[in-house]
Design a protein around this motif. Structure first.
Motif, short mmCIF file in Angstrom:
data_model
loop_
_atom_site.label_atom_id
_atom_site.label_comp_id
_atom_site.label_asym_id
_atom_site.label_seq_id
_atom_site.Cartn_x
_atom_site.Cartn_y
_atom_site.Cartn_z
N ALA A 63 0.79 -1.33 -0.05
CA ALA A 63 0.21 0.21 0.08
C ALA A 63 1.11 0.62 0.49
O ALA A 63 0.28 2.60 -0.61
N LEU A 64 1.91 1.64 1.04
CA LEU A 64 2.64 2.58 1.07
C LEU A 64 3.66 2.48 -0.56
O LEU A 64 3.59 3.93 -1.11
N THR A 65 3.95 1.27 -0.70
CA THR A 65 4.72 1.56 -2.47
C THR A 65 4.08 1.88 -3.41
O THR A 65 3.60 3.07 -4.15
N TRP A 66 2.77 1.63 -3.36
CA TRP A 66 1.55 2.17 -5.06
C TRP A 66 0.90 3.62 -3.92
O TRP A 66 1.26 4.02 -5.35
N GLN A 67 1.07 4.31 -2.68
CA GLN A 67 1.20 5.34 -2.85
C GLN A 67 1.85 6.19 -3.26
O GLN A 67 1.68 7.60 -3.69
N CYS A 68 2.94 6.22 -2.64
CA CYS A 68 4.03 6.81 -3.44
C CYS A 68 4.49 6.75 -5.20
O CYS A 68 4.01 7.69 -5.96
N LEU A 69 3.34 5.67 -5.48
CA LEU A 69 3.72 5.92 -7.12
C LEU A 69 2.35 7.08 -7.73
O LEU A 69 2.64 7.46 -8.78
N LEU A 70 1.20 6.34 -7.01
CA LEU A 70 0.18 7.02 -7.61
C LEU A 70 -0.17 8.94 -7.31
O LEU A 70 -0.60 9.55 -7.79
N GLN A 71 1.01 9.08 -6.44
CA GLN A 71 0.81 10.71 -5.98
C GLN A 71 1.51 11.61 -6.76
O GLN A 71 1.11 12.36 -7.57
N LYS A 72 2.71 11.25 -7.73
CA LYS A 72 2.86 11.18 -9.32
C LYS A 72 1.91 12.32 -10.01
O LYS A 72 2.08 13.37 -10.73
N CYS A 73 0.81 11.32 -10.60
CA CYS A 73 -0.12 11.49 -11.23
C CYS A 73 -1.22 12.13 -10.49
O CYS A 73 -2.23 11.45 -10.38
N ARG A 74 -2.17 13.34 -10.32
CA ARG A 74 -2.61 13.29 -9.45
C ARG A 74 -4.28 13.19 -10.80
O ARG A 74 -4.44 14.50 -10.85
N ASP A 75 -5.13 12.64 -10.68
CA ASP A 75 -6.41 12.84 -11.44
C ASP A 75 -7.17 12.08 -10.61
O ASP A 75 -7.19 11.15 -9.53
N GLU A 76 -8.69 12.15 -11.18
CA GLU A 76 -9.69 11.45 -10.20
C GLU A 76 -9.92 9.65 -9.81
O GLU A 76 -9.98 9.85 -9.18
N LYS A 77 -9.03 9.57 -10.96
CA LYS A 77 -9.40 7.71 -11.33
C LYS A 77 -7.83 7.71 -9.61
O LYS A 77 -8.66 6.70 -9.03
N ASN A 78 -7.27 8.46 -10.12
CA ASN A 78 -5.74 8.28 -9.09
C ASN A 78 -6.46 8.67 -8.03
O ASN A 78 -5.59 7.73 -6.77
N SER A 79 -7.29 9.67 -7.89
CA SER A 79 -8.01 9.66 -6.48
C SER A 79 -8.38 8.85 -5.72
O SER A 79 -8.20 8.57 -4.60
N GLN A 80 -9.70 8.18 -6.44
CA GLN A 80 -10.06 6.89 -6.29
C GLN A 80 -9.14 5.86 -5.21
O GLN A 80 -9.27 5.47 -4.35
N LYS A 81 -7.77 4.92 -6.32
CA LYS A 81 -7.33 5.09 -5.94
C LYS A 81 -6.31 5.12 -4.18
O LYS A 81 -6.10 4.08 -3.47
N ILE A 82 -6.10 6.50 -4.54
CA ILE A 82 -5.08 6.21 -3.30
C ILE A 82 -6.07 6.52 -2.33
O ILE A 82 -5.65 6.29 -0.93
N ARG A 83 -7.88 7.35 -2.20
CA ARG A 83 -8.31 6.85 -1.08
C ARG A 83 -8.34 5.58 -0.76
O ARG A 83 -8.91 5.18 0.84
N ALA A 84 -8.14 4.60 -1.43
CA ALA A 84 -8.82 3.55 -1.20
C ALA A 84 -7.23 2.65 -0.46
O ALA A 84 -7.33 2.04 0.80
N LEU A 85 -6.09 3.15 -0.75
CA LEU A 85 -5.08 2.82 -0.32
C LEU A 85 -4.65 3.37 1.14
O LEU A 85 -4.49 3.10 2.44
N ASP A 86 -5.05 4.69 1.06
CA ASP A 86 -5.36 5.94 2.05
C ASP A 86 -5.65 4.98 3.98
O ASP A 86 -5.98 4.37 4.64
N SER A 87 -7.03 4.18 3.01
CA SER A 87 -8.21 3.54 3.77
C SER A 87 -7.52 1.85 4.29
O SER A 87 -7.59 1.55 5.34
N LEU A 88 -7.02 1.30 4.16
CA LEU A 88 -6.39 0.30 3.94
C LEU A 88 -4.83 0.16 5.09
O LEU A 88 -4.86 -0.16 5.84
N ILE A 89 -4.24 1.59 4.65
CA ILE A 89 -2.69 2.22 5.46
C ILE A 89 -3.58 2.34 7.35
O ILE A 89 -3.17 1.41 7.60
#
Length: 140
Positions: A63-89
């Motif tokens: 989760a931490l690795t993917w969170q770092c990878l997805l922080q680089k490009c912020r769009d609506e699709k990635n923000s949903q993924k980041i929220r799910a990763l934040d929830s898991l963390i």
């Protein structure tokens, strides 16, 4: 009469020896069984706890690795993924590592596993991490 008293005491000792030895054997067996049970229980608990810790650690690293990878490009699709990763963390950080008597441990672990599978689905990643057919998988 003294000889009769001595012989009846001797016979009483013989008759009662079985009862005495049974009691002594029971006590020895109970003591040894309690000790061996505690040793075996401690070993099983350590092994099972290590497996759970390894699983949770894998999820957190993922989760931490993917969170770092997805922080680089912020769009609506990635923000949903980041929220799910934040929830898991967050679920992993709230997991009670130090309390072996926590009554909802299995329930919380299943929730974390479910959230992990959801995140994997969102990221289009296999959740069992199989690497080819010749190698064993890293499933939990």
């Amino acid at each position: 009469m003294a000889a009769a008293g001595v012989s009846s005491d001797m016979f009483d000792e013989i008759v009662m020896a079985e009862e005495r030895f049974r009691g002594e054997g029971y006590q020895e067996g109970y003591t040894e069984g309690s000790h061996l049970g505690a040793v075996e229980g401690r070993r099983y608990g350590s092994l099972h706890g290590a497996k759970i810790g390894s699983e949770i650690g894998c999820y957190l690293g993922f989760a931490l690795t993917w969170q770092c990878l997805l922080q680089k490009c912020r769009d609506e699709k990635n923000s949903q993924k980041i929220r799910a990763l934040d929830s898991l963390i967050g679920m992993i950080q709230k997991f009670p590592y130090e309390d072996p008597m926590y009554d909802k441990l299995q329930e919380d672990l299943e929730k974390i596993r479910g959230k992990f599978k959801q995140v994997c689905s969102m990221l289009n990643i296999q959740s069992d991490f199989r690497i080819g057919t010749e190698r064993p998988s890293l499933t939990f």
